[in-house]
Design an enzyme around this catalytic site. Structure first.
Site, PDB file in Angstrom:
ATOM      1  CG  HIS A  97      -1.948   0.969   1.298  1.00 37.41           C
ATOM      2  ND1 HIS A  97      -1.541   2.316   1.766  1.00 37.41           N
ATOM      3  CD2 HIS A  97      -3.136   1.103   0.744  1.00 37.41           C
ATOM      4  CE1 HIS A  97      -2.586   3.254   1.503  1.00 37.41           C
ATOM      5  NE2 HIS A  97      -3.557   2.396   0.960  1.00 37.41           N
ATOM      6  CG  ASP A 152      -8.149   3.767  -0.340  1.00 36.72           C
ATOM      7  OD1 ASP A 152      -8.069   3.207   0.296  1.00 36.72           O
ATOM      8  OD2 ASP A 152      -7.483   4.490  -1.206  1.00 36.72           O
TER       9      ASP A 152
END
Ligand code: 1WB
Ligand code: MN
Length: 335
Positions: free
Chosen positions: A174, A294
Protein backbone atom coordinates in the site's frame (compact mmCIF):
# COMPACT_ATOMS: atom_id res chain seq x y z
CA UNK A 1 -23.13 -10.51 -6.84
CA UNK A 2 -20.98 -10.95 -3.72
CA UNK A 3 -18.86 -7.85 -3.15
CA UNK A 4 -15.53 -8.19 -1.31
CA UNK A 5 -13.66 -4.91 -0.91
CA UNK A 6 -9.94 -5.49 -0.59
CA UNK A 7 -8.15 -2.27 0.45
CA UNK A 8 -10.19 -1.19 3.44
CA UNK A 9 -8.42 0.90 6.01
CA UNK A 10 -8.79 0.92 9.76
CA UNK A 11 -6.82 1.69 12.88
CA UNK A 12 -6.79 0.99 16.60
CA UNK A 13 -6.61 3.61 19.37
CA UNK A 14 -3.08 2.59 20.41
CA UNK A 15 -1.66 3.13 16.91
CA UNK A 16 -3.59 6.38 16.51
CA UNK A 17 -2.15 7.59 19.84
CA UNK A 18 1.39 6.66 18.79
CA UNK A 19 0.96 8.59 15.53
CA UNK A 20 -0.29 11.58 17.50
CA UNK A 21 2.82 11.41 19.68
CA UNK A 22 5.00 11.19 16.56
CA UNK A 23 3.26 14.25 15.11
CA UNK A 24 4.02 16.17 18.29
CA UNK A 25 7.76 15.51 18.00
CA UNK A 26 7.78 17.81 14.97
CA UNK A 27 9.34 15.23 12.66
CA UNK A 28 8.83 16.37 9.08
CA UNK A 29 8.98 13.46 6.65
CA UNK A 30 6.47 13.63 3.82
CA UNK A 31 3.83 11.54 5.60
CA UNK A 32 3.58 13.99 8.48
CA UNK A 33 1.11 16.36 6.83
CA UNK A 34 -1.47 13.59 6.70
CA UNK A 35 -0.49 12.19 10.10
CA UNK A 36 -0.85 15.63 11.64
CA UNK A 37 -4.21 16.26 10.06
CA UNK A 38 -5.82 12.94 10.96
CA UNK A 39 -4.17 12.05 14.29
CA UNK A 40 -3.12 15.33 15.83
CA UNK A 41 -6.31 17.34 15.58
CA UNK A 42 -8.19 18.80 18.55
CA UNK A 43 -9.43 15.95 20.77
CA UNK A 44 -12.94 17.41 20.95
CA UNK A 45 -13.16 17.92 17.20
CA UNK A 46 -11.08 15.29 15.40
CA UNK A 47 -10.73 14.92 11.65
CA UNK A 48 -13.85 13.01 10.50
CA UNK A 49 -11.66 10.21 9.12
CA UNK A 50 -10.40 9.25 12.57
CA UNK A 51 -13.66 7.87 14.00
CA UNK A 52 -14.32 6.10 10.68
CA UNK A 53 -10.90 4.44 10.78
CA UNK A 54 -11.39 3.39 14.41
CA UNK A 55 -14.88 1.97 13.86
CA UNK A 56 -14.48 -1.68 12.91
CA UNK A 57 -17.98 -2.60 13.90
CA UNK A 58 -21.49 -1.14 13.79
CA UNK A 59 -20.83 2.10 11.91
CA UNK A 60 -18.76 0.43 9.23
CA UNK A 61 -21.24 -2.44 8.86
CA UNK A 62 -24.03 0.07 8.41
CA UNK A 63 -22.25 1.72 5.47
CA UNK A 64 -21.48 -1.70 3.99
CA UNK A 65 -25.13 -2.76 4.34
CA UNK A 66 -26.39 0.44 2.79
CA UNK A 67 -24.51 -0.26 -0.46
CA UNK A 68 -24.57 -4.05 -0.49
CA UNK A 69 -20.91 -4.57 0.36
CA UNK A 70 -20.56 -8.08 1.78
CA UNK A 71 -17.04 -7.92 3.16
CA UNK A 72 -14.16 -5.59 3.99
CA UNK A 73 -10.69 -7.10 3.84
CA UNK A 74 -9.36 -4.91 6.65
CA UNK A 75 -5.86 -3.56 7.05
CA UNK A 76 -4.09 -1.16 9.38
CA UNK A 77 -4.01 2.14 7.52
CA UNK A 78 -0.90 3.86 6.15
CA UNK A 79 1.73 4.59 7.36
CA UNK A 80 0.97 1.71 9.71
CA UNK A 81 3.80 1.14 12.17
CA UNK A 82 6.54 1.95 9.70
CA UNK A 83 7.48 5.33 11.18
CA UNK A 84 8.10 3.95 14.68
CA UNK A 85 11.26 2.46 16.21
CA UNK A 86 11.47 -1.33 15.93
CA UNK A 87 10.35 -2.09 19.50
CA UNK A 88 7.33 0.22 19.40
CA UNK A 89 6.43 -1.05 15.93
CA UNK A 90 6.58 -4.67 17.03
CA UNK A 91 4.48 -4.10 20.10
CA UNK A 92 1.86 -2.23 18.06
CA UNK A 93 1.60 -4.74 15.19
CA UNK A 94 0.96 -7.52 17.66
CA UNK A 95 -1.82 -5.50 19.24
CA UNK A 96 -3.29 -4.48 15.89
CA UNK A 97 -3.20 -7.99 14.46
CA UNK A 98 -4.82 -9.42 17.61
CA UNK A 99 -7.53 -6.77 17.45
CA UNK A 100 -8.29 -7.32 13.75
CA UNK A 101 -8.39 -11.09 14.23
CA UNK A 102 -10.87 -10.61 17.05
CA UNK A 103 -13.15 -8.46 14.89
CA UNK A 104 -12.99 -11.08 12.12
CA UNK A 105 -13.94 -13.85 14.55
CA UNK A 106 -16.90 -11.76 15.68
CA UNK A 107 -18.12 -11.08 12.11
CA UNK A 108 -16.66 -13.88 10.00
CA UNK A 109 -18.90 -13.23 7.02
CA UNK A 110 -18.23 -9.48 6.99
CA UNK A 111 -14.56 -8.98 7.86
CA UNK A 112 -11.29 -10.65 6.92
CA UNK A 113 -7.87 -9.06 7.41
CA UNK A 114 -4.34 -8.46 6.20
CA UNK A 115 -1.83 -8.71 9.03
CA UNK A 116 0.83 -6.05 9.46
CA UNK A 117 4.45 -6.61 10.39
CA UNK A 118 7.36 -4.30 11.23
CA UNK A 119 10.01 -4.44 8.48
CA UNK A 120 12.35 -2.47 10.78
CA UNK A 121 13.34 -5.85 12.27
CA UNK A 122 13.01 -8.57 9.61
CA UNK A 123 13.58 -11.50 11.99
CA UNK A 124 10.80 -10.39 14.32
CA UNK A 125 8.64 -9.53 11.32
CA UNK A 126 8.87 -13.14 10.16
CA UNK A 127 7.82 -14.39 13.60
CA UNK A 128 4.80 -12.09 13.56
CA UNK A 129 3.91 -13.20 10.03
CA UNK A 130 3.99 -16.85 11.12
CA UNK A 131 1.91 -16.10 14.20
CA UNK A 132 -0.58 -14.13 12.13
CA UNK A 133 -1.15 -17.01 9.73
CA UNK A 134 -1.07 -19.89 12.20
CA UNK A 135 -2.78 -18.41 15.25
CA UNK A 136 -4.76 -15.48 13.85
CA UNK A 137 -5.73 -16.92 10.45
CA UNK A 138 -4.91 -13.74 8.56
CA UNK A 139 -5.70 -13.65 4.83
CA UNK A 140 -2.50 -11.97 3.72
CA UNK A 141 -0.13 -9.19 4.72
CA UNK A 142 -0.07 -5.42 4.42
CA UNK A 143 3.00 -3.24 4.13
CA UNK A 144 3.02 0.50 3.46
CA UNK A 145 5.77 0.72 0.85
CA UNK A 146 9.15 2.02 2.03
CA UNK A 147 10.48 1.63 5.56
CA UNK A 148 13.12 4.16 6.63
CA UNK A 149 13.41 5.01 2.91
CA UNK A 150 14.27 1.42 1.95
CA UNK A 151 12.42 -1.02 -0.29
CA UNK A 152 11.76 -4.74 0.04
CA UNK A 153 14.14 -5.73 -2.78
CA UNK A 154 17.08 -5.16 -0.39
CA UNK A 155 18.44 -8.50 0.72
CA UNK A 156 18.04 -7.67 4.40
CA UNK A 157 14.27 -7.87 3.80
CA UNK A 158 14.34 -11.18 1.90
CA UNK A 159 13.41 -13.22 5.00
CA UNK A 160 10.06 -11.38 4.88
CA UNK A 161 9.55 -12.29 1.22
CA UNK A 162 10.63 -15.87 1.88
CA UNK A 163 8.12 -16.16 4.73
CA UNK A 164 5.25 -14.78 2.65
CA UNK A 165 6.04 -17.27 -0.10
CA UNK A 166 6.36 -20.20 2.32
CA UNK A 167 3.14 -19.27 4.14
CA UNK A 168 1.32 -18.77 0.83
CA UNK A 169 0.02 -15.34 1.80
CA UNK A 170 0.15 -12.34 -0.54
CA UNK A 171 1.81 -9.09 0.49
CA UNK A 172 -0.27 -6.03 -0.33
CA UNK A 173 2.03 -3.06 -0.91
CA UNK A 174 0.00 0.00 0.00
CA UNK A 175 1.23 3.55 -0.59
CA UNK A 176 2.66 6.05 1.78
CA UNK A 177 4.31 9.33 0.78
CA UNK A 178 7.49 9.09 -1.32
CA UNK A 179 10.73 8.30 0.49
CA UNK A 180 13.24 11.06 1.27
CA UNK A 181 15.38 10.41 -1.81
CA UNK A 182 12.50 11.12 -4.16
CA UNK A 183 10.69 13.64 -1.99
CA UNK A 184 11.74 17.09 -3.20
CA UNK A 185 9.36 17.63 -6.15
CA UNK A 186 6.48 16.20 -4.10
CA UNK A 187 6.68 18.84 -1.37
CA UNK A 188 4.43 21.35 -3.15
CA UNK A 189 0.71 21.29 -3.95
CA UNK A 190 0.18 18.25 -1.66
CA UNK A 191 1.20 15.98 -4.50
CA UNK A 192 2.89 13.60 -2.06
CA UNK A 193 -0.61 12.16 -1.47
CA UNK A 194 -3.10 9.96 -3.31
CA UNK A 195 -3.31 12.54 -6.11
CA UNK A 196 0.10 11.43 -7.51
CA UNK A 197 2.88 10.69 -5.00
CA UNK A 198 1.36 7.49 -3.57
CA UNK A 199 1.17 5.89 -7.00
CA UNK A 200 4.71 6.88 -7.97
CA UNK A 201 6.02 5.54 -4.66
CA UNK A 202 4.41 2.10 -4.99
CA UNK A 203 4.97 1.90 -8.75
CA UNK A 204 8.67 2.48 -8.10
CA UNK A 205 8.61 -0.17 -5.38
CA UNK A 206 7.05 -2.66 -7.82
CA UNK A 207 9.64 -1.88 -10.51
CA UNK A 208 12.47 -2.36 -7.99
CA UNK A 209 11.11 -5.80 -7.12
CA UNK A 210 10.84 -6.82 -10.77
CA UNK A 211 14.15 -5.42 -12.03
CA UNK A 212 15.90 -6.43 -8.81
CA UNK A 213 15.34 -10.08 -9.66
CA UNK A 214 13.34 -10.75 -6.49
CA UNK A 215 10.93 -13.10 -8.28
CA UNK A 216 13.73 -15.25 -9.69
CA UNK A 217 14.59 -16.02 -6.06
CA UNK A 218 10.92 -16.23 -4.88
CA UNK A 219 8.94 -17.40 -7.92
CA UNK A 220 5.75 -18.08 -5.97
CA UNK A 221 5.70 -14.76 -4.12
CA UNK A 222 2.39 -12.94 -4.56
CA UNK A 223 2.32 -9.14 -4.49
CA UNK A 224 -0.86 -7.06 -4.61
CA UNK A 225 -0.86 -3.37 -5.48
CA UNK A 226 -3.84 -1.02 -5.50
CA UNK A 227 -5.06 1.93 -7.55
CA UNK A 228 -5.41 -0.07 -10.78
CA UNK A 229 -1.81 -1.17 -10.54
CA UNK A 230 -0.30 2.24 -9.72
CA UNK A 231 0.14 2.99 -13.45
CA UNK A 232 2.42 -0.02 -13.97
CA UNK A 233 0.04 -1.86 -16.37
CA UNK A 234 0.14 1.11 -18.73
CA UNK A 235 3.94 1.04 -18.67
CA UNK A 236 4.47 -2.70 -19.29
CA UNK A 237 5.44 -2.48 -22.95
CA UNK A 238 8.14 0.08 -22.19
CA UNK A 239 9.29 -1.81 -19.10
CA UNK A 240 9.77 -4.89 -21.26
CA UNK A 241 11.61 -3.03 -24.00
CA UNK A 242 13.89 -1.10 -21.68
CA UNK A 243 14.02 -3.66 -18.89
CA UNK A 244 14.69 -6.84 -20.83
CA UNK A 245 17.50 -9.02 -19.44
CA UNK A 246 20.87 -7.93 -20.85
CA UNK A 247 19.77 -4.39 -21.67
CA UNK A 248 21.57 -2.97 -18.63
CA UNK A 249 23.44 -4.40 -15.65
CA UNK A 250 20.47 -5.71 -13.72
CA UNK A 251 19.78 -9.07 -12.07
CA UNK A 252 16.33 -9.82 -13.57
CA UNK A 253 16.25 -13.03 -15.61
CA UNK A 254 12.86 -12.42 -17.25
CA UNK A 255 11.07 -9.49 -18.81
CA UNK A 256 9.07 -7.41 -16.33
CA UNK A 257 5.64 -8.23 -17.75
CA UNK A 258 6.26 -11.93 -17.04
CA UNK A 259 6.79 -11.13 -13.38
CA UNK A 260 3.81 -8.80 -13.46
CA UNK A 261 1.59 -11.55 -14.84
CA UNK A 262 2.95 -14.32 -12.57
CA UNK A 263 3.57 -12.50 -9.31
CA UNK A 264 1.30 -9.46 -9.15
CA UNK A 265 -2.40 -8.82 -8.64
CA UNK A 266 -3.93 -5.36 -8.75
CA UNK A 267 -6.97 -3.78 -7.14
CA UNK A 268 -9.26 -1.05 -8.39
CA UNK A 269 -9.06 1.11 -5.22
CA UNK A 270 -9.74 4.74 -6.01
CA UNK A 271 -9.66 4.31 -9.81
CA UNK A 272 -13.31 4.07 -10.77
CA UNK A 273 -12.68 4.21 -14.49
CA UNK A 274 -14.22 1.48 -16.67
CA UNK A 275 -11.82 2.24 -19.52
CA UNK A 276 -8.79 1.69 -17.27
CA UNK A 277 -10.31 -1.56 -16.01
CA UNK A 278 -11.06 -2.73 -19.55
CA UNK A 279 -7.45 -2.00 -20.54
CA UNK A 280 -6.11 -3.92 -17.53
CA UNK A 281 -8.36 -6.91 -18.22
CA UNK A 282 -7.07 -7.02 -21.78
CA UNK A 283 -3.46 -6.44 -20.77
CA UNK A 284 -3.06 -8.69 -17.70
CA UNK A 285 -6.29 -10.70 -17.49
CA UNK A 286 -9.55 -10.53 -15.53
CA UNK A 287 -8.21 -13.09 -13.05
CA UNK A 288 -5.60 -10.57 -11.86
CA UNK A 289 -7.87 -7.70 -10.78
CA UNK A 290 -9.71 -7.30 -7.49
CA UNK A 291 -12.29 -4.74 -6.48
CA UNK A 292 -11.59 -2.28 -3.65
CA UNK A 293 -13.21 0.83 -2.22
CA UNK A 294 -10.38 2.36 -0.14
CA UNK A 295 -12.80 3.06 2.69
CA UNK A 296 -12.95 5.54 4.40
CA UNK A 297 -10.73 7.63 2.11
CA UNK A 298 -13.07 7.02 -0.84
CA UNK A 299 -16.87 7.00 -0.64
CA UNK A 300 -18.61 3.62 -0.94
CA UNK A 301 -21.58 4.60 -3.16
CA UNK A 302 -19.61 5.47 -6.34
CA UNK A 303 -17.17 2.59 -5.74
CA UNK A 304 -20.11 0.21 -6.19
CA UNK A 305 -22.01 2.20 -8.78
CA UNK A 306 -19.28 2.46 -11.42
CA UNK A 307 -18.64 -1.25 -11.58
CA UNK A 308 -22.32 -2.22 -11.29
CA UNK A 309 -23.26 0.11 -14.12
CA UNK A 310 -20.47 -0.26 -16.64
CA UNK A 311 -21.32 -2.37 -19.66
CA UNK A 312 -17.74 -2.55 -21.00
CA UNK A 313 -17.01 -5.39 -18.57
CA UNK A 314 -18.83 -8.73 -18.90
CA UNK A 315 -20.76 -10.14 -15.94
CA UNK A 316 -18.39 -13.07 -15.83
CA UNK A 317 -15.47 -10.68 -15.38
CA UNK A 318 -17.40 -8.65 -12.80
CA UNK A 319 -17.83 -11.82 -10.73
CA UNK A 320 -14.06 -12.31 -10.74
CA UNK A 321 -13.29 -8.69 -9.90
CA UNK A 322 -15.99 -8.32 -7.24
CA UNK A 323 -15.19 -11.53 -5.34
CA UNK A 324 -13.79 -14.56 -7.21
CA UNK A 325 -10.21 -13.36 -7.36
CA UNK A 326 -10.24 -12.14 -3.75
CA UNK A 327 -11.54 -15.53 -2.58
CA UNK A 328 -8.71 -17.28 -4.41
CA UNK A 329 -5.81 -14.95 -3.61
CA UNK A 330 -6.76 -14.19 -0.01
CA UNK A 331 -8.08 -17.62 1.04
CA UNK A 332 -11.59 -16.34 1.70
CA UNK A 333 -14.23 -19.09 1.87
CA UNK A 334 -16.76 -18.83 -0.97
CA UNK A 335 -20.10 -17.63 0.39
C1 1WB B 1 -5.16 6.49 0.42
C2 1WB B 1 -5.71 7.75 0.35
C3 1WB B 1 -4.58 6.05 1.59
C4 1WB B 1 -5.65 8.59 1.44
C5 1WB B 1 -4.52 6.85 2.67
O1 1WB B 1 -3.90 6.35 3.77
C6 1WB B 1 -5.05 8.14 2.61
C7 1WB B 1 -5.17 5.63 -0.76
C8 1WB B 1 -3.36 7.20 4.70
O2 1WB B 1 -5.39 6.13 -1.86
O3 1WB B 1 -4.92 4.41 -0.63
C9 1WB B 1 -6.20 9.92 1.36
O4 1WB B 1 -6.03 10.69 2.32
O5 1WB B 1 -6.82 10.23 0.35
MN1 MN C 1 -5.71 2.90 0.56
Amino acid sequence: MRKIATEEACSIPEVAAALRTTAQTGWSNLDMKLVNRIYNGPVANPDPLLPQLLDIDAGRLKVMDEYGVDMHLLSLTAPGVQMFDADTANELVRLANDRLAEVCRKHPKRFTFLASFAPQDPARAVKEMERSVKDLKCNGFMVNSHTDNEYLDLQKYWPILEAAEALDRAIYIHPRAPSEGMAAPYRDYNIETAVWGYGMEVGTHAVRLMLGGVFDRFPKLKIVIGHMGEAVPFWLWRLDFMGAPGKAPRPNKRIPSEYFRDNFWITTSGVEDPLALDYCIKKIGADKILWAIDYPYQPTAPAVKWLDETTIISDEHKELVYHGNAERIFHIPTA
